[in-house]
Design a protein around this motif. Structure first.
Motif, PDB file in Angstrom:
ATOM      1  N   GLU A  97       0.832  -1.203   0.000  1.00  0.00           N
ATOM      2  CA  GLU A  97       0.000   0.000   0.000  1.00  0.00           C
ATOM      3  C   GLU A  97       0.868   1.255   0.000  1.00  0.00           C
ATOM      4  N   ARG A 114       2.047   1.688  -3.516  1.00  0.00           N
ATOM      5  CA  ARG A 114       0.972   2.194  -4.378  1.00  0.00           C
ATOM      6  C   ARG A 114       0.761   3.692  -4.160  1.00  0.00           C
ATOM      7  N   GLU A 115       0.825   4.119  -2.907  1.00  0.00           N
ATOM      8  CA  GLU A 115       0.651   5.541  -2.596  1.00  0.00           C
ATOM      9  C   GLU A 115       1.798   6.369  -3.184  1.00  0.00           C
ATOM     10  N   ALA A 124       3.483   5.606  -5.817  1.00  0.00           N
ATOM     11  CA  ALA A 124       3.254   5.613  -7.269  1.00  0.00           C
ATOM     12  C   ALA A 124       2.150   6.599  -7.637  1.00  0.00           C
ATOM     13  N   ARG A 125       1.072   6.642  -6.862  1.00  0.00           N
ATOM     14  CA  ARG A 125      -0.007   7.599  -7.123  1.00  0.00           C
ATOM     15  C   ARG A 125       0.529   9.020  -7.099  1.00  0.00           C
TER      16      ARG A 125
END
Length: 91
Positions: free
Chosen positions: A77, A80-81, A83-84
């Motif tokens: 997670e 992913r954050e 990458a966002r």
């Protein structure tokens, strides 16, 4: 090094043999400069992947730490954050 090679040490559950082999494959691809070796080089490429995977597994088996193991889902997670944020459209 290569962004596709991820940390494998100190996770719960431990890294699988597939994850170790995938990291070895990425390493050999990077070092050789080839993602798909020619037929003439395929045997050497495959042997290198197996040797790197075996060495990596031995390393992981021998490493020790006092730190608590990281949770794979929490770390995923976080990635992913990041990458966002990295790929967020500004406008």
């Amino acid at each position: 090094m290569c962004r596709n090679i991820r940390q494998l040490h100190n996770f719960e559950p431990p890294a699988t043999s597939d994850e170790v082999r995938a990291a070895a494959l990425q390493y050999v691809r990077k070092v050789s400069g080839s993602s798909k070796p020619s037929q003439a080089n395929q045997e050497a490429f495959d042997a290198a992947v197996e040797e790197v995977a075996a060495s990596t597994q031995r390393l992981l088996d021998q490493l020790t730490t006092a730190a608590p193991p990281k949770d794979r889902e929490v770390e995923a997670e976080k990635a992913r954050e990041r990458a966002r944020k990295r790929y967020a459209q500004t406008g």
